[in-house]
Design a protein around this motif. Structure first.
Motif, PDB file in Angstrom:
ATOM      1  N   PRO A   1      -5.156 -15.931   0.049  1.00  0.00           N
ATOM      2  CA  PRO A   1      -6.355 -15.077  -0.068  1.00  0.00           C
ATOM      3  C   PRO A   1      -6.065 -13.598   0.201  1.00  0.00           C
ATOM      4  O   PRO A   1      -6.589 -12.738  -0.466  1.00  0.00           O
ATOM      5  N   GLU A   2      -5.185 -13.335   1.189  1.00  0.00           N
ATOM      6  CA  GLU A   2      -4.968 -11.932   1.555  1.00  0.00           C
ATOM      7  C   GLU A   2      -4.243 -11.140   0.471  1.00  0.00           C
ATOM      8  O   GLU A   2      -4.287  -9.918   0.467  1.00  0.00           O
ATOM      9  N   TYR A   3      -3.538 -11.853  -0.440  1.00  0.00           N
ATOM     10  CA  TYR A   3      -2.793 -11.138  -1.478  1.00  0.00           C
ATOM     11  C   TYR A   3      -3.333 -11.382  -2.893  1.00  0.00           C
ATOM     12  O   TYR A   3      -2.995 -10.674  -3.817  1.00  0.00           O
ATOM     13  N   LYS A   4      -4.152 -12.425  -3.019  1.00  0.00           N
ATOM     14  CA  LYS A   4      -4.602 -12.806  -4.355  1.00  0.00           C
ATOM     15  C   LYS A   4      -5.266 -11.626  -5.065  1.00  0.00           C
ATOM     16  O   LYS A   4      -6.128 -10.963  -4.506  1.00  0.00           O
ATOM     17  N   ASP A   5      -4.844 -11.392  -6.298  1.00  0.00           N
ATOM     18  CA  ASP A   5      -5.342 -10.287  -7.123  1.00  0.00           C
ATOM     19  C   ASP A   5      -5.078  -8.913  -6.504  1.00  0.00           C
ATOM     20  O   ASP A   5      -5.674  -7.923  -6.887  1.00  0.00           O
ATOM     21  N   LYS A   6      -4.198  -8.873  -5.524  1.00  0.00           N
ATOM     22  CA  LYS A   6      -3.884  -7.575  -4.921  1.00  0.00           C
ATOM     23  C   LYS A   6      -2.399  -7.249  -5.097  1.00  0.00           C
ATOM     24  O   LYS A   6      -1.838  -6.457  -4.344  1.00  0.00           O
ATOM     25  N   VAL A   7      -1.767  -7.950  -6.033  1.00  0.00           N
ATOM     26  CA  VAL A   7      -0.355  -7.647  -6.274  1.00  0.00           C
ATOM     27  C   VAL A   7      -0.146  -7.343  -7.758  1.00  0.00           C
ATOM     28  O   VAL A   7      -0.883  -7.805  -8.619  1.00  0.00           O
ATOM     29  N   GLN A   8       0.898  -6.558  -7.997  1.00  0.00           N
ATOM     30  CA  GLN A   8       1.221  -6.153  -9.357  1.00  0.00           C
ATOM     31  C   GLN A   8       2.643  -6.614  -9.640  1.00  0.00           C
ATOM     32  O   GLN A   8       3.571  -6.251  -8.919  1.00  0.00           O
ATOM     33  N   PRO A   9       2.822  -7.490 -10.671  1.00  0.00           N
ATOM     34  CA  PRO A   9       4.188  -7.944 -10.960  1.00  0.00           C
ATOM     35  C   PRO A   9       5.031  -6.835 -11.590  1.00  0.00           C
ATOM     36  O   PRO A   9       4.530  -6.085 -12.424  1.00  0.00           O
ATOM     37  N   ILE A  10       6.245  -6.717 -11.143  1.00  0.00           N
ATOM     38  CA  ILE A  10       7.157  -5.701 -11.675  1.00  0.00           C
ATOM     39  C   ILE A  10       8.449  -6.400 -12.081  1.00  0.00           C
ATOM     40  O   ILE A  10       9.025  -7.158 -11.302  1.00  0.00           O
TER      41      ILE A  10
ATOM     42  N   TYR B   1       6.536  -8.595  -6.550  1.00  0.00           N
ATOM     43  CA  TYR B   1       5.103  -8.362  -6.547  1.00  0.00           C
ATOM     44  C   TYR B   1       4.758  -7.257  -5.570  1.00  0.00           C
ATOM     45  O   TYR B   1       4.828  -7.454  -4.343  1.00  0.00           O
ATOM     46  N   ARG B   2       4.397  -6.121  -6.115  1.00  0.00           N
ATOM     47  CA  ARG B   2       4.059  -4.960  -5.279  1.00  0.00           C
ATOM     48  C   ARG B   2       2.619  -5.107  -4.784  1.00  0.00           C
ATOM     49  O   ARG B   2       1.722  -5.435  -5.558  1.00  0.00           O
ATOM     50  N   TYR B   3       2.453  -4.862  -3.492  1.00  0.00           N
ATOM     51  CA  TYR B   3       1.112  -4.974  -2.905  1.00  0.00           C
ATOM     52  C   TYR B   3       0.303  -3.736  -3.273  1.00  0.00           C
ATOM     53  O   TYR B   3       0.755  -2.607  -3.058  1.00  0.00           O
ATOM     54  N   ILE B   4      -0.904  -3.956  -3.856  1.00  0.00           N
ATOM     55  CA  ILE B   4      -1.738  -2.826  -4.260  1.00  0.00           C
ATOM     56  C   ILE B   4      -3.136  -2.935  -3.639  1.00  0.00           C
ATOM     57  O   ILE B   4      -4.065  -2.258  -4.061  1.00  0.00           O
ATOM     58  N   GLY B   5      -3.258  -3.825  -2.634  1.00  0.00           N
ATOM     59  CA  GLY B   5      -4.559  -4.010  -1.974  1.00  0.00           C
ATOM     60  C   GLY B   5      -4.830  -2.896  -0.971  1.00  0.00           C
ATOM     61  O   GLY B   5      -4.198  -1.829  -0.995  1.00  0.00           O
ATOM     62  N   GLU B   6      -5.739  -3.172  -0.052  1.00  0.00           N
ATOM     63  CA  GLU B   6      -6.143  -2.183   0.945  1.00  0.00           C
ATOM     64  C   GLU B   6      -4.952  -1.696   1.756  1.00  0.00           C
ATOM     65  O   GLU B   6      -4.114  -2.485   2.179  1.00  0.00           O
ATOM     66  N   GLY B   7      -4.896  -0.423   1.989  1.00  0.00           N
ATOM     67  CA  GLY B   7      -3.838   0.154   2.809  1.00  0.00           C
ATOM     68  C   GLY B   7      -2.461   0.092   2.167  1.00  0.00           C
ATOM     69  O   GLY B   7      -1.449   0.166   2.850  1.00  0.00           O
TER      70      GLY B   7
END
Length: 952
Positions: free
Chosen positions: A665-674, A644-650
């Motif tokens: 909460p800090e990662y929810k909906d901010k990751v992209q499965p690869i 799961y690649r982090y695509i959130g802030e920063g």
RNA sequence: GCGGCAUUGGCGGAAUUGGUAGACGCGCCAGACUUAGGAUCUGGUUCCGAGAGGAGUGAAAGUUCGAGUCUUUUAUGCCGCACCA
């Protein structure tokens, strides 16, 4: 560490390595020994009973085997080995379905000859199969592209060309018989020209040329069979397919429809598979009826299964392709009808399926209802199929939903025929109720009305009872290079077969595998492609003079040609006089057990049954069904892993979050499965180093590990740092990085582990994902199994040891006989555990155990068998018999239920009488407690099973 | 729309004739050995509950002393066929 200590450690290490279960060494050694000793060679002459186990042979694709392919092969191998241990002479061959599109398309793209790539692929397949340790008799291998093999495919085609189907005997017969009959009884026959005679014969040959509406695939430049087309696209490649009329070779499969249907009752196949075939054959019982056309002398014929509804016919519908259309269309309606026909012609099958709008056009003519004498309009619509029935229907809108929709759309009358049927919103399609508005049928039940009407139309001559089949003839021409050439040349445009002695007609060399510039099939590119009738040989086509030298057929045969009789060739693969010799065929007879995928239900499995029945009719084979028992193995799906690649802030695009944290909460909906290659993931834990090396974009990957930290400099000091991957079940495919190659599994765990694990995954017939997470357990079992053979002692086995062994014998015997291979592995594990607990190293037990595991894990079994002091092969041993005496328990345990709930277990001596058990239960100290203040209503004692106290 | 098959713990699955649901394996938890563990060994592990106990095989009903298993209805998923008269 002192030098002494070092030496000791090294010795220990050496001992461990020496004694450890070295599967790669064991497997390599025995595979070589089996090959050298021709251990799996099978003779056609034997005192033993015969048994024929067959796998559906594979198409050798460039990708090689993946872990899903061997599933069925392993199951059949277990069965074969078991049968051999049971004293059967077992035929268990393997070969290759080696003609086909992918090799040819690869050839078009790269210029590599399909033969070259096919041979390389076969070599790769054989190597992969060899490593799994199958007991195939490779001496009998067949390849459909081998001239020695396709000679017999061509031979069979010639037989079909030179045969007709005799409707009286329902059997194929040599066409010479038909000619003889005509010569004797038909005065018109001798007057016909040679060409006319050939044309007439063409209507009777089992293999015949006909103008056929075919599925033409422009992208592939070929015609496809119905089962090679799905939703208007080619199954292979997904290219659009359109309808086109072409002159094609066809096989008259449809005449065998009744026998193909009837034969299903005599074979042991799964119900779902038989049902699929019944569906495909599509028998429907009904009546054929004549409807006169108003103002004309002629009539047309319709087919109906609802003869009872004739009184409700309010219009007729013809298929656009029906030959009647042009005859009945009136001048006023011609323009409109032609426009409609034109539209239908240009619509592909796909559009017709996708678009369910009601369309149609009135022809201007009327038919006469033979019962009511009413005039009813004749319409033309593409909801009526030309290829089924007669291409014309009588429409009964009240009781057929399609007719209803049509009637509603064009405001045609709807007459209800069944009492109480409400047809204001929809038709009433059910075949039940009392007839109304139906003249002499009024008051009858539908079932009786159908019967009465059938009798009526038969007696009055307006129709006859008829059985109709959906099954159509198979189109047998392919405009391709990489297939069997037809043994056919054309004289005055009429086909003639090459003499049998001239077969095989070799596939000619071409330099270009594409169709010719004039649109001929690829064989049009072959310079040496003409038949010299006098010298009986293939010559340069420049010499064609239509006198003695004639053109050869340019099409080749389809994929199912080579696979339709290959099982017969295995019986006698080197016979140069026949496809299969009578002696060999009489010995092996038919395939006793056939294993393969259910995707062949309507293709291969119909065609080979047809092909076999044809050969049976002509006396070439002794059984009319080819496959006595058939089992489908399930598909193995892929199990994909994700990071799961982090695509959130920063986000740097370089940080990957462990699966267990992605809902925080800090990662929810901010990751992209690869998708990540499953081969660098172990038990869903990512191999960090391998991941960084896998692709350049991951070289500097950073992680948030399962514990929420990112520190991974030294995992040993910081404790385990694990990156957990997510997963999903998907198709096994390269793009999802979830393909598992058996070679990799074998390298890591060995073939025996692979074999055991594939069986352990679940029931054979079920589809299941390939999930490597459990493979360690099976491998551990084999290690422990191996350790039991570390030392072997003589001495009498104890009753406990014998009990363990015989429990296993009983279980495995039942399992194999019932194809329940998945439950055998736990049984072996349990036996191993018990014998380990008993510290059993007795030869008498261990050598039996080696035989028992031999079908499943032949390499370790062979090694164990030899360790027990044998110098024969374990396949030549005898399957042990279960001695029930060892299984007898001295005490009987009774679960005691109160109102169906188990409360305690009662132990009493074996064979305690029922009354005594009841007494013991009632006297038991706990009984009072569970009874409380309730009354005993009834006590049920099932001897040897259970006690239930009913209270209330 | 028609036909076939399936649905059981966190996961794969077992329960063969209607008779102790969850065998066996994975995973997980605890412990032992170990410099270390993706090695090995021991024990535990359906859910709720501290416990006694209760609930439980997609859902609902039925047959039965007793149902994962038989019957009916229904939901979901997979496969095959489909304007088939």
């Amino acid at each position: 560490m002192s030098p002494q200590e070092t030496v000791f450690r090294l010795l220990t290490l050496y001992f461990i390595i020496f004694m450890e279960y070295n599967f790669s060494e064991i497997e390599r050694r025995w595979q070589e020994a089996w090959a050298k000793g021709a251990v799996y060679k099978v003779d056609n002459v034997s005192e033993k009973p015969h048994f024929y186990v067959l796998d559906m042979f594979p198409y050798p694709s460039g990708a090689g085997l993946h872990v899903g392919h061997p599933l069925g092969y392993i199951a059949s191998d277990i069965y074969s080995r078991y049968k051999r241990l049971r004293g059967f002479n077992v035929l268990h061959p393997m070969g290759f379905d080696s003609y086909g599109l992918p090799a040819e398309q690869y050839a078009i793209q790269t210029g590599q000859h399909p033969e070259k790539t096919t041979m390389e692929n076969i070599a790769h397949y054989i190597e992969q199969l060899r490593k799994i340790g199958f007991c195939y008799d490779w001496n009998r291998e067949v390849r459909t592209c081998d001239p020695d093999f396709y000679r017999w495919t061509q031979w069979a085609f010639s037989r079909m060309f030179n045969s007709y189907f005799d409707p009286k005997t329902q059997k194929a017969q040599p066409i010479a018989k038909l000619i003889a009959e005509w010569e004797q009884n038909d005065p018109t026959w001798p007057k016909l020209s040679e060409r006319e005679q050939q044309e007439r014969l063409m209507h009777h040959r089992i293999a015949y040329l006909a103008d056929q509406k075919v599925n033409w695939c422009p992208a592939l430049g070929t015609v496809l069979a119905n089962d090679e087309v799905s939703e208007g696209l080619s199954v292979r490649g997904g290219h659009p397919v359109e309808q086109r009329v072409m002159r094609q070779w066809c096989l008259r499969v449809s005449v065998y429809a009744p026998r193909l249907l009837e034969g299903l009752d005599r074979i042991d196949w799964t119900e779902s598979l038989k049902e699929t075939q019944r569906n495909w054959i599509g028998r429907s019982e009904g009546a054929e009826m004549q409807f006169r056309i108003k103002g004309r002398d002629d009539a047309f014929t319709i087919f109906t299964t609802r003869a009872d509804t004739v009184f409700g016919v309010t219009f007729m519908v013809l298929a656009p392709e029906s030959e009647y259309v042009q005859q009945i269309v009136t001048p006023e309606h011609k323009e409109e009808v032609d426009a409609y026909l034109n539209r239908c012609k240009h619509r592909t099958e796909r559009e017709r399926i996708a678009d369910r709008k009601v369309t149609g056009v009135f022809s201007g003519s009327y038919a006469i209802n033979p019962l009511t004498q009413a005039e009813i309009p004749i319409w033309i619509s593409d909801y009526v199929l030309a290829g089924y029935g007669t291409g014309a229907i009588m429409a009964v809108p009240a009781h057929d939903s399609r007719d209803y929709a049509f009637a509603r759309h064009f405001s045609l009358p709807i007459i209800p025929l069944i009492e109480g049927a409400d047809v204001s919103e929809a038709s009433f399609d059910a075949k039940e109720g009392k007839m109304i508005n139906s003249g002499f049928l009024n008051g009858m039940e539908v079932k009786d009305a159908i019967q009465a009407m059938k009798e009526y139309i038969t007696n009055t001559g307006i129709g006859r009872v008829k059985v109709n089949y959906r099954l159509r003839d198979a189109i047998f021409s392919r405009q391709r290079y990489w297939g069997e050439p037809f043994p056919i040349y054309y004289k005055n445009g009429m086909p003639y077969t090459l003499p049998d002695e001239c077969l095989p007609l070799l596939l000619p060399e071409v330099t270009n595998f594409k169709p010719t510039e004039t649109g001929e099939p690829p064989l049009g590119n072959a310079p040496m492609w003409a038949w010299d009738e006098q010298n009986r040989k293939v010559v340069d086509k420049k010499l064609i003079d239509e006198q003695t030298i004639f053109p050869l057929e340019l099409c080749t045969m389809p994929g199912f040609a080579g696979s339709s009789a290959y099982y017969l060739r295995y019986m006698d693969p080197h016979n140069e006089e026949a496809l299969v010799g009578h002696e060999a065929n009489d010995y092996w007879r038919q395939v006793d057990l056939y294993l393969g995928g259910s995707e062949h239900a309507t293709g291969h499995l119909i065609y080979s049954r047809f092909w076999n029945k044809f050969l049976y009719d002509l006396g070439y084979v002794c059984e009319d069904e080819p496959f006595k028992k058939l089992i489908n193995q399930g598909m193995i799906q892929g199990r994909s892993n994700f990071v799961y690649r982090y695509i959130g802030e920063g986000a740097t695009g370089n940080l990957y979050i462990s699966y267990n944290l992605i809902d925080n909460p800090e990662y929810k909906d901010k990751v992209q499965p690869i998708h990540v290659n499953v081969n660098i993931v172990h038990n869903d834990v990512l191999d960090i180093d391998a991941f960084r090396k896998w692709m350049p974009e991951f070289r500097n990957a950073e992680f948030v590990f399962a514990d929420g930290t990112s520190y991974d400099d030294n995992p040993y000091l910081a404790g385990p740092k694990q990156y957990i991957c997510g997963w999903a079940i998907e198709k096994m495919s390269k793009s999802m990085f979830n393909v598992v190659n058996p070679d990799d599994v074998i390298a890591q765990f060995g073939a025996d582990t692979l074999r055991l694990y594939e069986m352990f995954l679940g029931p054979l017939e079920m589809s299941k994902p390939w999930d490597t997470n459990g493979i360690d357990g099976v491998h551990r079992f084999l290690k422990k199994f191996w350790n039991m053979y570390e030392t072997i002692e003589d001495g009498e086995p104890t009753p406990e040891e014998l009990k363990s062994l015989h429990k296993l014998i009983k279980k495995l015997t039942w399992d194999i006989e019932n194809f329940s291979f998945n439950t055998s592995i736990p049984a072996l594990m349990i036996a191993q555990n018990e014998l380990y607990t008993l510290k059993c190293h007795k030869r008498a037990i261990l050598e039996q155990l080696a035989i028992l595991i031999a079908p499943y894990a032949p390499h370790i079994a062979e090694e164990a068998w030899h360790r027990c002091g044998h110098d024969t092969y374990v396949v030549d041993a005898e399957w042990p018999e279960c001695n029930e005496a060892y299984l007898v328990e001295s005490v009987q345990k009774y679960p005691v239920q109160f109102n169906g709930k188990v409360r305690f277990t009662l132990e009493c001596p074996k064979d305690t009488p029922k009354e005594e058990v009841e007494k013991l239960v009632l006297a038991h100290e706990d009984t009072k407690r569970y009874l409380g203040d309730m009354q005993i209503r009834k006590v049920i004692v099932v001897p040897g099973r259970i006690v239930n106290i009913v209270m209330g």
